[in-house]
Scaffold this motif. Structure first.
Motif, short mmCIF file in Angstrom:
data_model
loop_
_atom_site.label_atom_id
_atom_site.label_comp_id
_atom_site.label_asym_id
_atom_site.label_seq_id
_atom_site.Cartn_x
_atom_site.Cartn_y
_atom_site.Cartn_z
N ARG A 169 0.95 -1.24 0.06
CA ARG A 169 0.08 0.17 0.12
C ARG A 169 0.71 1.27 0.10
O ARG A 169 0.42 2.22 -0.75
CB ARG A 169 -1.08 0.07 1.15
CG ARG A 169 -2.08 -1.12 1.24
CD ARG A 169 -3.19 -0.68 2.04
NE ARG A 169 -2.76 -0.92 3.42
CZ ARG A 169 -2.66 -2.04 4.30
NH1 ARG A 169 -3.27 -3.12 3.69
NH2 ARG A 169 -2.35 -1.87 5.58
N ARG A 172 2.30 1.78 -3.67
CA ARG A 172 1.30 2.19 -4.44
C ARG A 172 0.81 3.84 -4.05
O ARG A 172 0.46 4.58 -5.01
CB ARG A 172 -0.01 1.22 -4.43
CG ARG A 172 0.30 0.20 -5.06
CD ARG A 172 -0.99 -0.77 -4.78
NE ARG A 172 -0.83 -2.08 -5.53
CZ ARG A 172 -1.68 -3.13 -5.45
NH1 ARG A 172 -2.55 -3.21 -4.44
NH2 ARG A 172 -1.39 -4.48 -6.26
N SER A 173 0.89 3.97 -2.60
CA SER A 173 0.57 5.35 -2.58
C SER A 173 1.78 6.55 -3.07
O SER A 173 1.55 7.64 -3.25
CB SER A 173 0.36 5.86 -1.12
OG SER A 173 1.77 5.39 -0.49
N LEU A 174 2.85 6.00 -3.24
CA LEU A 174 4.09 6.63 -3.83
C LEU A 174 4.06 6.68 -5.46
O LEU A 174 4.94 7.50 -5.89
CB LEU A 174 5.37 6.23 -3.24
CG LEU A 174 5.73 6.10 -1.72
CD1 LEU A 174 6.89 5.47 -1.53
CD2 LEU A 174 5.64 7.67 -1.30
N GLY A 175 2.95 6.12 -5.90
CA GLY A 175 2.85 6.08 -7.39
C GLY A 175 3.72 5.16 -8.26
O GLY A 175 4.00 5.17 -9.33
N LEU A 176 4.16 4.25 -7.61
CA LEU A 176 4.76 3.04 -8.26
C LEU A 176 3.96 2.31 -9.17
O LEU A 176 2.96 1.87 -8.85
CB LEU A 176 5.62 2.11 -7.32
CG LEU A 176 6.70 2.59 -6.45
CD1 LEU A 176 7.39 1.50 -5.65
CD2 LEU A 176 7.74 3.23 -7.29
N SER A 177 4.36 2.00 -10.33
CA SER A 177 3.61 1.16 -11.35
C SER A 177 3.79 -0.21 -10.91
O SER A 177 4.53 -0.57 -9.86
CB SER A 177 4.31 1.47 -12.82
OG SER A 177 5.71 0.99 -12.82
N SER A 180 7.30 -1.77 -11.25
CA SER A 180 8.10 -1.14 -10.33
C SER A 180 7.86 -1.70 -8.90
O SER A 180 8.73 -1.95 -8.29
CB SER A 180 8.18 0.32 -10.27
OG SER A 180 8.69 0.81 -11.55
#
Length: 267
Positions: A169, A172-177, A180
């Motif tokens: 989570r 994902r909150s950091l915007g990783l695809s 990645s």
């Protein structure tokens, strides 16, 4: 008056006095006692030394096999088959384990079939491999591949499924695809469990291969043990068994070193 310095518990543990000599002594004591018992029991007459020769005779036979080139020949043959089968198992089982662990539709489609095959003993399939692939190298490497695939596959699935959800989570909150996320979070977190499976598979590869070499081979540690038994060269037979044990220890320690290299982030 000279000042006194008290070490904290952390500093005491890091002191040289608690270093490798003490650990080596503790770890080596049991082995030394085992070898001493092995040496003394046959000499005392508790067992027939013809069937269980003293360790000194086995060691002498081991050095003789090394000197005449037989042991390096058989060891090289077994090691080549074992490493090839293990390497192929890693190439097959790790990607498949990632797919099964990461994608639920793949798991639902493949798990019944995988469950069926993983409960089939590898040695029970040895006649099948021989009938289909012959007595050559292909059948032995394929059998090792089959035996090694399951510990690696199951541990890979478990490793992927048990990654800390908080880490996922946060990533994902950091915007990783998705790619990645897998390479930077899932795969590093799965390394310890993954290498546990590889180490279990390495042990299985040696055991299965030795059994296969006893049934049909012209070189290898299994062939050496079987041939020594038939020719009643008992010290040579035990020398082959000791070599298998040493080979397993060396392979395991090599895998532990590789695991530490890939898990340095955990420190």
């Amino acid at each position: 008056m000279a000042a006194t310095v008290e070490l904290t518990p952390t500093e005491s543990r890091a002191a040289p006095s608690a270093g490798w000599p003490g650990r080596l002594l503790r770890r080596g004591t049991a082995i030394v006692l085992f070898l001493l018992i092995w040496e003394l029991v046959p000499r005392s007459g508790l067992v027939d030394r013809v069937f269980l020769p003293p360790f000194s005779q086995v060691a002498a036979a081991w050095f003789t096999l090394v000197g005449n080139g037989q042991l390096p020949l058989h060891l090289g043959a077994s090691l080549a088959r074992s490493v090839t089968g293990l390497g192929l198992a890693v190439l097959v089982a790790v990607p498949l384990g990632v797919l099964v662990g990461w994608y639920r539709p793949v798991a639902e489609a493949l798990e019944p079939l995988l469950e069926l095959f993983r409960n089939t003993a590898a040695l029970a399939l040895l006649p099948v491999f021989v009938l289909l692939l012959g007595l050559g190298e292909t059948s032995k490497v394929s059998l090792v591949l089959f035996a090694c695939a399951w510990p690696i596959l199951l541990n890979t699935v478990s490793a992927v499924r048990t990654v800390d959800p908080l880490l996922i989570r946060s990533a994902r909150s950091l915007g990783l695809s998705a790619p990645s996320l897998f390479w930077k979070v899932v795969l590093p977190s799965a390394v310890p469990t993954l290498f546990t499976g590889i180490r279990l598979a390495a042990a299985a590869s040696i055991m299965v291969l030795v059994a296969a070499e006893m049934m049909g081979a012209k070189a290898g540690l299994g062939y050496l043990i079987n041939s020594s038994q038939f020719n009643f060269q008992i010290p040579q037979m035990y020398a082959g068994i000791v070599t298998i044990s040493l080979l397993g220890v060396v392979i395991n320690q090599a895998l532990v070193a590789v695991e530490r290299r890939f898990s340095r982030w955990r420190a």
